[in-house]
Scaffold this motif. Structure first.
Motif, short mmCIF file in Angstrom:
data_model
loop_
_atom_site.label_atom_id
_atom_site.label_comp_id
_atom_site.label_asym_id
_atom_site.label_seq_id
_atom_site.Cartn_x
_atom_site.Cartn_y
_atom_site.Cartn_z
N GLY A 216 -11.10 47.58 79.56
CA GLY A 216 -9.97 47.56 78.65
C GLY A 216 -10.38 47.64 77.19
N THR B 143 -8.70 41.46 77.33
CA THR B 143 -8.33 42.72 76.67
C THR B 143 -7.42 42.46 75.48
N GLN C 165 -8.34 43.34 71.59
CA GLN C 165 -7.55 44.30 70.81
C GLN C 165 -6.95 43.67 69.56
N TRP D 72 -13.33 42.93 69.84
CA TRP D 72 -13.93 42.83 71.18
C TRP D 72 -15.05 41.79 71.24
N TYR E 124 -12.17 54.36 83.26
CA TYR E 124 -11.60 55.08 82.11
C TYR E 124 -10.08 54.93 82.04
N THR F 221 -8.22 52.90 80.25
CA THR F 221 -7.63 52.74 78.92
C THR F 221 -7.39 54.09 78.23
N THR G 60 -3.58 55.73 77.61
CA THR G 60 -3.10 55.90 76.24
C THR G 60 -3.03 57.37 75.83
N ASP H 271 -1.56 51.04 73.11
CA ASP H 271 -2.77 50.27 73.40
C ASP H 271 -2.43 48.89 73.98
N SER H 272 -1.37 48.30 73.47
CA SER H 272 -0.99 46.96 73.93
C SER H 272 -0.53 46.94 75.39
N VAL I 241 -2.00 48.34 77.86
CA VAL I 241 -3.13 48.30 78.78
C VAL I 241 -3.27 46.92 79.41
N THR I 242 -2.92 45.89 78.66
CA THR I 242 -3.03 44.52 79.18
C THR I 242 -2.20 44.34 80.44
N LEU J 276 -3.45 46.29 83.46
CA LEU J 276 -4.56 45.62 84.14
C LEU J 276 -4.06 44.44 84.98
#
Length: 405
Positions: free
Chosen positions: A24, A148, A152, A156, A221, A223, A227, A234-235, A237-238, A241
């Motif tokens: 992530g 993640t 973000q 990181w 891959y 993420t 996107t 991007d937010s 992705v959390t 997952l």
């Protein structure tokens, strides 16, 4: 259940989080070091290869000291690796930190399982082991999405410092709560390695490499795929997952439930369905709702293969279960490394982020072929055994008659 299992679960939670959270954070890591996404994918490959090498090596070294002390040393190694990753000024040092942390992975679960089983009555051993592994499962539902989110929003590096902190808590818990157990007897390597001459053992491990590798070809891959291709923020992705983690939990439970009943049919169905879903992901990755559903299915089908594959290896390597268990954990991660590398190759070649899904489908399909071959060999061996048994039973009356005459 004794509190010592909580300490083991915390350690498992930290290890599971650090293994998967990098997926992530690939864009953030790649951006800071000025490397491409496929190059950043080496952080997945490097960790996986470290598990492959570290699982049997650390398991064998662990026979020379008490199990409690070995678990503490492994958690100390895990903490050191994550601190190095968090502070690394260069990509090379970041990769080194990932490898250092990975060396603790396989042996912790192998030795921890033995310790967990020894903490309870014989009729509760399976529950104790399951409780320890709950930490790994929960990591994919809570730890990875949370890590993640932290990465973000706070960078990181903060994620890896938090994971290192979890390792410290796990280390303190093991030191305080896990009782001392006698040092295990030395491992006879010649005897342990002899089990790997069995073709079925090699086939089972090859299925592990290819089957679980299919999952990682897509998820490594996830993420940039979600996107750039699906159009998620991007937010988002959390929670994607989280869906993957929930699928893993459900698939793992189903796989564990049916592995004892119909192991090979379960492998045929789960590997075949995984190959189909991964192939479809090249299409569904372009649509948000379809992509979210597919990610959940990949988690479920991928982890539905874990209990039967683990049991298959242990059944076929019954003469060397300790080393086989460690090596099979390495095999899962060898599949992770292979698929992350192959996925990076097709992406770097300009085929797009969804091309890694075709790699995953091919790997899962190959695992299905090996499962069919393994099942056919098993049936042939069983049939041959029945023929020999029938011949022996027929020969007994003939010998008895000859003796009377």
């Amino acid at each position: 259940m004794p509190l010592a299992l909580l300490a083991l679960s915390i350690g498992a939670f930290g290890i599971g989080t650090t293994e998967f959270v990098i997926m992530g954070l690939l864009p953030e890591v790649a951006g800071e070091y000025g490397v491409s996404i496929p190059t950043a994918g080496l952080l997945v490959t490097g960790y996986a290869l470290g598990v492959v090498l570290g699982a049997p090596l650390m398991t064998v070294l662990g026979t020379r000291i008490s199990r409690k002390r070995m678990l503490m040393l492994l958690m100390g190694l895990f903490v050191a690796g994550n601190v190095l990753s968090a502070l690394a000024p260069t990509f090379a040092l970041m990769l080194t930190g990932r490898v250092v942390a990975s060396l603790a992975h396989g042996a912790f679960f192998g030795i921890g399982s033995v310790v967990a089983a020894g903490l309870v009555a014989p009729e509760r051993k399976a529950g104790a082991i399951a409780m320890m592994f709950t930490g790994l499962t929960v990591a994919n539902v809570v730890g990875v999405p949370l890590g993640t989110f932290i990465g973000q929003n706070a960078g990181w590096r903060a994620t890896f410092l938090v994971v290192a902190g979890l390792g410290v808590v796990g280390l303190a818990g093991i030191a305080r709560l896990v009782p001392e157990q006698p040092r295990p007897e030395g491992v006879r390597l010649r005897h342990e390695l002899a089990a790997f001459r069995n073709a079925q053992v090699l086939l089972a491990m090859a299925m592990t490499v290819l089957g679980f590798g299919g999952v990682f070809a897509a998820i490594t891959y996830i993420t940039p795929m979600m996107t750039e291709t699906a159009g998620f923020a991007d937010s988002s992705v959390t929670w994607l997952l989280v869906l993957f983690g929930l699928g893993m939990v459900g698939g793992n439970l189903l796989g564990g439930r049916f592995a004892d009943r119909r192991l090979m049919p379960l492998l045929y169905v789960s590997l075949g369905a995984l190959a189909v879903v991964l192939a479809l992901f090249t299409v569904t990755a372009h649509h948000k709702v379809a992509a979210a559903v597919t990610i959940t299915l990949i988690g479920a089908l991928g982890f539905a293969t874990v209990p039967p594959l683990q049991k298959r290896v242990l059944d076929q390597a019954s003469a060397a279960p300790t080393l086989a268990s460690a090596v099979n954990i390495g095999a899962f991660n060898l599949g992770n490394a292979l698929s992350a590398w192959l996925g990076g190759i097709v992406i770097a070649a300009g085929f797009g982020y969804t091309a890694s899904n075709w790699v995953g489908a091919a790997l899962a399909g190959s695992a299905l072929v090996l499962a069919v071959v393994s099942g056919a060999l098993e049936r042939r061996t069983a049939a041959r055994g029945r023929v020999v048994a029938t011949a022996a039973a027929t020969a007994k009356p003939d010998r008895a008659a000859a003796a009377r005459h």
